[in-house]
Design an enzyme around this catalytic site. Structure first.
Site, PDB file in Angstrom:
ATOM      1  N   ASP A 164      -1.954  -1.190   7.412  1.00  0.00           N
ATOM      2  CA  ASP A 164      -1.424  -1.944   6.271  1.00  0.00           C
ATOM      3  C   ASP A 164      -2.284  -3.177   5.980  1.00  0.00           C
ATOM      4  O   ASP A 164      -2.610  -3.491   4.831  1.00  0.00           O
ATOM      5  CB  ASP A 164       0.018  -2.407   6.556  1.00  0.00           C
ATOM      6  CG  ASP A 164       0.891  -1.267   7.036  1.00  0.00           C
ATOM      7  OD1 ASP A 164       0.453  -0.110   6.923  1.00  0.00           O
ATOM      8  OD2 ASP A 164       1.999  -1.537   7.537  1.00  0.00           O
TER       9      ASP A 164
ATOM     10  N   ARG B 208       0.845  -1.206   0.000  1.00  0.00           N
ATOM     11  CA  ARG B 208       0.000   0.000   0.000  1.00  0.00           C
ATOM     12  C   ARG B 208       0.878   1.254   0.000  1.00  0.00           C
ATOM     13  O   ARG B 208       2.061   1.214   0.332  1.00  0.00           O
ATOM     14  CB  ARG B 208      -0.927   0.050   1.206  1.00  0.00           C
ATOM     15  CG  ARG B 208      -0.251   0.019   2.564  1.00  0.00           C
ATOM     16  CD  ARG B 208      -0.077   1.363   3.227  1.00  0.00           C
ATOM     17  NE  ARG B 208       0.793   1.277   4.394  1.00  0.00           N
ATOM     18  CZ  ARG B 208       2.072   1.528   4.365  1.00  0.00           C
ATOM     19  NH1 ARG B 208       2.693   1.856   3.239  1.00  0.00           N
ATOM     20  NH2 ARG B 208       2.802   1.445   5.466  1.00  0.00           N
TER      21      ARG B 208
ATOM     22  N   LYS C 166      11.634  -1.816   9.783  1.00  0.00           N
ATOM     23  CA  LYS C 166      11.200  -1.265  11.066  1.00  0.00           C
ATOM     24  C   LYS C 166      11.297  -2.248  12.225  1.00  0.00           C
ATOM     25  O   LYS C 166      11.301  -1.848  13.379  1.00  0.00           O
ATOM     26  CB  LYS C 166       9.793  -0.657  10.965  1.00  0.00           C
ATOM     27  CG  LYS C 166       8.649  -1.610  10.699  1.00  0.00           C
ATOM     28  CD  LYS C 166       7.351  -0.826  10.616  1.00  0.00           C
ATOM     29  CE  LYS C 166       6.145  -1.732  10.388  1.00  0.00           C
ATOM     30  NZ  LYS C 166       6.213  -2.544   9.155  1.00  0.00           N
TER      31      LYS C 166
HETATM   32  C1  GLA Z   1       4.015   1.013   9.502  1.00  0.00           C
HETATM   33  C2  GLA Z   1       2.966   0.354  10.402  1.00  0.00           C
HETATM   34  C3  GLA Z   1       1.621   1.050  10.230  1.00  0.00           C
HETATM   35  C4  GLA Z   1       1.758   2.556  10.435  1.00  0.00           C
HETATM   36  C5  GLA Z   1       2.892   3.127   9.577  1.00  0.00           C
HETATM   37  C6  GLA Z   1       3.159   4.577   9.862  1.00  0.00           C
HETATM   38  O1  GLA Z   1       3.686   0.788   8.181  1.00  0.00           O
HETATM   39  O2  GLA Z   1       2.837  -1.005  10.094  1.00  0.00           O
HETATM   40  O3  GLA Z   1       0.684   0.490  11.101  1.00  0.00           O
HETATM   41  O4  GLA Z   1       1.941   2.831  11.788  1.00  0.00           O
HETATM   42  O5  GLA Z   1       4.095   2.403   9.769  1.00  0.00           O
HETATM   43  O6  GLA Z   1       2.077   5.364   9.522  1.00  0.00           O
END
Ligand code: GLA
Length: 474
Positions: A207, A60, A251
């Site tokens: 997401d 996405r 992340k």
């Molecule tokens: C990652 C997380 C989401 C959201 C974005 C920041 O993609 O999985 O849930 O917190 O970061 O907007």
């Protein structure tokens, strides 16, 4: 008559998230059949049998509403065409066999029910395990069938386009299908948001929600608690362009993401305490707003009144909340943020409340379509980037440079998208200037930095794509 018809259509669309993801014959599906034939060929070579079905889940791009889903606020993403596909043949031996069409991701095998998810070293197969475990528990399968899997992904990794969530969602969907079960998109999305946390990252649900609930041609406003979605029709005459700054950020591999989650939680707890609420009972910044019965604008005033701009030390937070460091670890921290000593609460909460307002404004403009709609949406995107970069500190030099270049090259608005600290920007560009824009960004970023070979996968216009689905091999 017309109105009745419209109401009926809206009602049907409304209910779509309550349906299971579509299951279709591959031969009839609108997909790149060469790609599926290639996945099948690799599958046959690996396992000596044919796949029975394919699960697919898209990545996405988030247009606006960054780092606010885990604070309880609505976001505005759309699915992209790039996705993860898993070809599956169920087996009777209770084993999970994983192979990837890209050799750089190594094969993996384990029991369907007895495995460890490695948080310290989030290799690719751990995301599959999150989806398998989540779905197995969700549908209470004590003896799930085994699966031979060939995974093929074209969502750029560690780029803020949600490749990891797409893999978790796809694995969960594959597990559900292999076991002849069916659940609604909403239920699966909610479950996938929870099970991705097995990897250690405390993300929100954006997401997974868009991966299941997306529909071609429309972005979505996604709200949480409870999960709901609404179409957001983007204005005509503009294109959305994704550009990757090529700084990779996983992340789950650092504590940056969870540190922000924790800072938001601490900001909420400190404000709740100063407003004499039961701070341990408040869930997140949105919950605090609800409990105080105030508007988002009022919440900006609460941030000013209750939080200071200077960093908070852990000791200061403990003193304010009246807890020991051990207790704070229990109530507010995550396993990978126990070492963090300094927290910026004013800046993080300030970003969240202002970004939540920008999302509402963005949605309103898309509904009302004033004559200067595109300009106003662009301004909101620019403000969002500024806030992410300055208040939330989740950008990086390269990404800031790229966003600035996009604006100079003709974008009406440009901002980082996804978790940040690297990865992609999304820009809104007048359709009539699209090719000129792409040329300028190619020359000004990729060519200058010796990244020309990456342009094809790193810089592209995108359309709102479709959600997760299952295709049966006929
Ligand atoms: C990652 C997380 C989401 C959201 C974005 C920041 O993609 O999985 O849930 O917190 O970061 O907007």
């Amino acid at each position: 008559m017309f109105t009745d018809h419209m109401t009926l259509i809206c009602h049907v669309i409304d209910k779509m998230a309550d349906l299971p993801p579509p299951v279709q014959n591959l031969a009839e599906a609108k997909v790149d059949h060469d790609r599926y034939a290639n996945i099948k060929e690799k599958f046959v070579k690996k396992y000596n049998c044919e796949p029975k079905f394919y699960a697919r889940a898209p990545g996405r791009v988030n247009l606006i509403g960054e780092h606010i889903d885990y604070c309880g606020y609505g976001v505005l993403p759309m699915a992209i065409e790039q996705d993860i596909v898993i070809a599956v043949c169920p087996t009777s031996d209770n084993q999970l066999y994983l192979s990837n069409t890209d050799d750089k991701f190594r094969d993996f095998q384990c029991s369907m029910t007895n495995f460890e998810i490695n948080k310290a070293k989030p290799d690719w197969h751990n995301y599959v395990l999150c989806g398998v475990k989540g779905m197995t528990e969700f549908i209470s399968l004590t003896n799930p069938v085994g699966m031979q899997c060939m995974v093929d992904g074209c969502v750029p990794n560690s780029a803020g386009l949600s490749s990891s969530s797409a893999l978790v969602c796809c694995a969960a969907l594959a597990t559900m299908q292999a076991n002849n079960q069916s659940r609604s998109k909403k239920e699966i999305a909610d479950m996938c948001a929870s099970c991705e946390r097995y990897i250690g990252t405390q993300g929100g649900g954006m997401d997974q929600a868009i991966s299941f609930m997306a529909r071609p041609g429309t972005a979505k406003k996604i709200d949480f608690n409870p999960l709901s979605e609404e179409d957001v029709i983007l204005p005509e005459g503009v294109a959305f362009v994704i550009s990757n700054c090529c700084v990779e950020k996983n992340k789950a591999a650092t504590s940056d993401f969870n540190t922000r989650v924790v800072e938001c939680r601490l900001a909420m707890q400190v404000m709740a305490k100063s407003k004499e609420l039961q701070w341990q009972e408040c869930k997140n910044l949105a919950d605090l707003q609800n409990k105080l019965k105030l508007s988002l604008q009022d919440m900006a005033g609460i941030v000013e009144a209750c939080l200071h701009k200077e960093e908070y030390s852990k000791q200061e937070v403990c003193e304010i909340l009246g807890v020991t460091a051990e207790k704070l670890a229990e109530t507010s921290l995550s396993a990978n943020t126990l070492h963090v000593e300094k927290f910026r609460l004013y800046q993080r909460a300030g970003h969240v409340y202002s970004e939540a307002r920008r999302v509402e404004e963005f949605q309103r403009i898309c509904k009302e379509v004033p004559s200067d709609a595109a300009q106003r949406l662009g301004t909101l995107m620019n403000q969002s980037h500024e806030s992410c970069s300055q208040q939330y500190e989740c950008s990086c030099t390269e990404l800031d440079d790229l966003v600035n270049l996009c604006i100079k090259s003709g974008a009406i608005g440009s901002r980082l998208t996804g978790a940040g600290w690297g990865g992609c920007a999304v820009s809104m560009v007048p359709s009539s200037e699209l090719s000129e824009f792409l040329r300028k960004v190619k020359d000004g970023y990729y060519v200058v930095r010796g990244l020309e070979s990456r342009v094809d996968e790193a810089l592209f216009a995108t359309q709102p794509g479709s959600g997760a689905a299952v295709y049966i091999q006929s």
